[in-house]
Design a protein around this motif. Sequence first.
Motif, PDB file in Angstrom:
ATOM      1  N   GLU A   1      -2.092   0.238  -9.317  1.00 31.77           N
ATOM      2  CA  GLU A   1      -0.813  -1.538  -9.200  1.00 31.77           C
ATOM      3  C   GLU A   1      -1.032  -1.252  -7.597  1.00 31.77           C
ATOM      4  O   GLU A   1      -1.010  -2.315  -7.705  1.00 31.77           O
ATOM      5  N   ALA A   2      -1.137  -0.414  -7.042  1.00 31.22           N
ATOM      6  CA  ALA A   2      -0.875  -0.383  -5.593  1.00 31.22           C
ATOM      7  C   ALA A   2      -1.735  -1.266  -5.193  1.00 31.22           C
ATOM      8  O   ALA A   2      -2.550  -2.377  -4.105  1.00 31.22           O
ATOM      9  N   ALA A   3      -3.172  -0.496  -5.772  1.00 33.86           N
ATOM     10  CA  ALA A   3      -3.959  -0.964  -4.582  1.00 33.86           C
ATOM     11  C   ALA A   3      -4.707  -2.651  -5.776  1.00 33.86           C
ATOM     12  O   ALA A   3      -4.564  -3.646  -4.811  1.00 33.86           O
ATOM     13  N   ALA A   4      -4.306  -3.567  -6.782  1.00 28.56           N
ATOM     14  CA  ALA A   4      -4.571  -4.453  -6.929  1.00 28.56           C
ATOM     15  C   ALA A   4      -3.098  -5.615  -6.695  1.00 28.56           C
ATOM     16  O   ALA A   4      -3.666  -6.894  -7.357  1.00 28.56           O
ATOM     17  N   ASN A   5      -2.260  -4.585  -5.702  1.00 29.20           N
ATOM     18  CA  ASN A   5      -1.208  -5.779  -5.558  1.00 29.20           C
ATOM     19  C   ASN A   5      -1.843  -6.394  -4.477  1.00 29.20           C
ATOM     20  O   ASN A   5      -1.999  -6.006  -3.728  1.00 29.20           O
ATOM     21  N   PRO A   6      -1.712  -7.962  -4.823  1.00 28.03           N
ATOM     22  CA  PRO A   6      -2.362  -8.598  -3.544  1.00 28.03           C
ATOM     23  C   PRO A   6      -1.205  -8.701  -2.261  1.00 28.03           C
ATOM     24  O   PRO A   6      -1.944  -9.029  -1.435  1.00 28.03           O
ATOM     25  N   ASN A   7       0.092  -7.824  -1.928  1.00 32.46           N
ATOM     26  CA  ASN A   7       0.497  -8.102  -1.058  1.00 32.46           C
ATOM     27  C   ASN A   7      -0.011  -6.642  -0.604  1.00 32.46           C
ATOM     28  O   ASN A   7       0.262  -6.666   0.618  1.00 32.46           O
ATOM     29  N   THR A   8      -0.192  -5.736  -0.412  1.00 31.44           N
ATOM     30  CA  THR A   8      -1.242  -4.443  -0.261  1.00 31.44           C
ATOM     31  C   THR A   8      -1.536  -4.598   1.110  1.00 31.44           C
ATOM     32  O   THR A   8      -2.970  -5.387   1.011  1.00 31.44           O
ATOM     33  N   PRO A   9      -1.009  -4.162   1.936  1.00 26.57           N
ATOM     34  CA  PRO A   9      -1.837  -4.330   3.362  1.00 26.57           C
ATOM     35  C   PRO A   9      -3.251  -3.775   3.860  1.00 26.57           C
ATOM     36  O   PRO A   9      -4.113  -2.807   2.593  1.00 26.57           O
ATOM     37  N   ILE A  10      -4.149  -4.737   4.558  1.00 26.09           N
ATOM     38  CA  ILE A  10      -5.686  -3.947   4.847  1.00 26.09           C
ATOM     39  C   ILE A  10      -5.844  -2.277   4.787  1.00 26.09           C
ATOM     40  O   ILE A  10      -6.406  -1.691   3.953  1.00 26.09           O
ATOM     41  N   HIS A  11      -4.903  -1.467   5.563  1.00 25.62           N
ATOM     42  CA  HIS A  11      -5.121  -0.191   6.173  1.00 25.62           C
ATOM     43  C   HIS A  11      -4.806   0.970   4.711  1.00 25.62           C
ATOM     44  O   HIS A  11      -5.423   1.562   4.516  1.00 25.62           O
ATOM     45  N   ILE A  12      -3.778   0.136   3.647  1.00 31.28           N
ATOM     46  CA  ILE A  12      -3.851   0.557   2.368  1.00 31.28           C
ATOM     47  C   ILE A  12      -4.935   0.698   1.670  1.00 31.28           C
ATOM     48  O   ILE A  12      -5.114   1.932   0.949  1.00 31.28           O
ATOM     49  N   LEU A  13      -4.832  -0.630   1.516  1.00 33.72           N
ATOM     50  CA  LEU A  13      -6.227  -0.739   0.824  1.00 33.72           C
ATOM     51  C   LEU A  13      -7.800  -0.246   0.792  1.00 33.72           C
ATOM     52  O   LEU A  13      -8.476   0.663   0.483  1.00 33.72           O
ATOM     53  N   GLU A  14      -8.100   0.394   2.871  1.00 32.24           N
ATOM     54  CA  GLU A  14      -8.848   0.968   3.185  1.00 32.24           C
ATOM     55  C   GLU A  14      -8.423   2.253   2.616  1.00 32.24           C
ATOM     56  O   GLU A  14      -9.738   3.316   2.394  1.00 32.24           O
ATOM     57  N   ALA A  15      -7.619   3.249   2.873  1.00 28.87           N
ATOM     58  CA  ALA A  15      -7.386   4.147   2.376  1.00 28.87           C
ATOM     59  C   ALA A  15      -7.527   4.590   0.750  1.00 28.87           C
ATOM     60  O   ALA A  15      -8.153   5.546  -0.038  1.00 28.87           O
ATOM     61  N   LEU A  16      -7.588   3.208   0.223  1.00 33.10           N
ATOM     62  CA  LEU A  16      -7.078   3.583  -1.557  1.00 33.10           C
ATOM     63  C   LEU A  16      -9.043   3.412  -2.211  1.00 33.10           C
ATOM     64  O   LEU A  16      -9.137   3.721  -3.166  1.00 33.10           O
ATOM     65  N   ALA A  17      -9.444   2.349  -0.889  1.00 30.11           N
ATOM     66  CA  ALA A  17     -11.388   2.487  -0.891  1.00 30.11           C
ATOM     67  C   ALA A  17     -12.263   3.528  -1.307  1.00 30.11           C
ATOM     68  O   ALA A  17     -12.982   3.827  -1.886  1.00 30.11           O
TER      69      ALA A  17
ATOM     70  N   GLU B   1     -11.516  -5.807  -6.943  1.00 33.63           N
ATOM     71  CA  GLU B   1     -10.750  -6.615  -7.159  1.00 33.63           C
ATOM     72  C   GLU B   1     -10.023  -7.103  -6.842  1.00 33.63           C
ATOM     73  O   GLU B   1      -9.452  -8.435  -7.402  1.00 33.63           O
ATOM     74  N   ASN B   2      -9.169  -6.373  -6.037  1.00 34.10           N
ATOM     75  CA  ASN B   2      -8.145  -7.005  -5.030  1.00 34.10           C
ATOM     76  C   ASN B   2      -8.657  -8.310  -4.313  1.00 34.10           C
ATOM     77  O   ASN B   2      -9.733  -8.518  -3.690  1.00 34.10           O
ATOM     78  N   PRO B   3      -7.864  -9.479  -4.499  1.00 31.47           N
ATOM     79  CA  PRO B   3      -8.340 -11.295  -3.925  1.00 31.47           C
ATOM     80  C   PRO B   3      -8.362 -11.421  -1.927  1.00 31.47           C
ATOM     81  O   PRO B   3      -8.971 -11.542  -1.755  1.00 31.47           O
ATOM     82  N   ASN B   4      -7.777 -10.307  -1.914  1.00 27.12           N
ATOM     83  CA  ASN B   4      -6.971  -9.538  -0.375  1.00 27.12           C
ATOM     84  C   ASN B   4      -8.108  -9.268  -0.166  1.00 27.12           C
ATOM     85  O   ASN B   4      -7.983  -8.512   1.451  1.00 27.12           O
ATOM     86  N   THR B   5      -9.361  -8.597  -0.882  1.00 27.22           N
ATOM     87  CA  THR B   5      -9.818  -6.867   0.048  1.00 27.22           C
ATOM     88  C   THR B   5     -11.127  -7.454   0.432  1.00 27.22           C
ATOM     89  O   THR B   5     -11.848  -8.598   0.537  1.00 27.22           O
ATOM     90  N   PRO B   6     -10.731  -7.483   2.484  1.00 28.73           N
ATOM     91  CA  PRO B   6     -11.815  -7.712   3.120  1.00 28.73           C
ATOM     92  C   PRO B   6     -13.356  -7.651   2.900  1.00 28.73           C
ATOM     93  O   PRO B   6     -13.408  -6.246   2.214  1.00 28.73           O
ATOM     94  N   ALA B   7     -14.124  -7.850   3.747  1.00 30.99           N
ATOM     95  CA  ALA B   7     -15.990  -7.717   3.429  1.00 30.99           C
ATOM     96  C   ALA B   7     -15.881  -7.051   3.666  1.00 30.99           C
ATOM     97  O   ALA B   7     -17.273  -6.373   3.035  1.00 30.99           O
ATOM     98  N   SER B   8     -15.234  -5.841   4.863  1.00 30.41           N
ATOM     99  CA  SER B   8     -15.930  -4.672   5.268  1.00 30.41           C
ATOM    100  C   SER B   8     -15.431  -3.565   4.190  1.00 30.41           C
ATOM    101  O   SER B   8     -16.493  -2.551   3.858  1.00 30.41           O
ATOM    102  N   ILE B   9     -14.634  -3.769   3.360  1.00 31.82           N
ATOM    103  CA  ILE B   9     -13.734  -2.736   2.374  1.00 31.82           C
ATOM    104  C   ILE B   9     -14.989  -3.308   0.644  1.00 31.82           C
ATOM    105  O   ILE B   9     -15.866  -1.768   0.616  1.00 31.82           O
ATOM    106  N   LEU B  10     -15.442  -3.878   0.808  1.00 29.25           N
ATOM    107  CA  LEU B  10     -16.298  -4.289  -0.085  1.00 29.25           C
ATOM    108  C   LEU B  10     -17.983  -3.573   0.237  1.00 29.25           C
ATOM    109  O   LEU B  10     -18.657  -3.385  -1.089  1.00 29.25           O
ATOM    110  N   GLU B  11     -18.219  -4.060   1.255  1.00 28.22           N
ATOM    111  CA  GLU B  11     -19.329  -3.732   1.647  1.00 28.22           C
ATOM    112  C   GLU B  11     -19.259  -2.482   1.487  1.00 28.22           C
ATOM    113  O   GLU B  11     -20.437  -1.739   0.957  1.00 28.22           O
ATOM    114  N   THR B  12     -18.594  -1.527   1.349  1.00 25.07           N
ATOM    115  CA  THR B  12     -18.676   0.033   1.274  1.00 25.07           C
ATOM    116  C   THR B  12     -18.216   0.385   0.811  1.00 25.07           C
ATOM    117  O   THR B  12     -19.099   1.049  -0.381  1.00 25.07           O
ATOM    118  N   LEU B  13     -17.676  -0.574  -1.393  1.00 26.47           N
ATOM    119  CA  LEU B  13     -17.491  -0.249  -1.739  1.00 26.47           C
ATOM    120  C   LEU B  13     -18.777  -0.692  -3.048  1.00 26.47           C
ATOM    121  O   LEU B  13     -19.417  -0.417  -4.168  1.00 26.47           O
TER     122      LEU B  13
END
Length: 131
Positions: free
Chosen positions: A60-76, A89-101
């Motif tokens: 749920e933290a990973a899905a929250n649209p307000n979760t900052p990028i540095h947290i998304l990086e760790a959760l990735a 699937e978070n709409p605010n996940t940047p391309a750099s993290i999506l590339e890894t995933l």
Amino acid sequence: MNYHQKLEVAENPNIAVSVLEALATDVDSDVRCRVAENPNTPVSTLETLATDANSEVRCEAAANPNTPIHILEALATDKDYGVRWRVAENPNTPASILETLATDEHYWIRCRVAANPNTPIHILEALATDK
């Protein structure tokens, strides 16, 4: 408050931040999940919930649209694929993290990357040939 009241309060977008912070430490993971998905949960609380022992709370933290990028990086890089799925699937996940995933071992995560509007064309082209 009883269990059901805590759930209702934790998901209310108008609840005071101080109440969300208190509920974020509740013994029940369902309550912590509701706090993690609340759009008004402060970043400091999301940071704490992103390291919760319960993977559903981290999801749920990973899905929250307000979760900052540095947290998304760790959760990735979370060991639980469901958490990585929610980052993908978070709409605010940047391309750099999506590339890894996009190279994740689980095809469900790669599917979520393909559906994310932030995924660059070159990654979509690579995913188009994914078996």
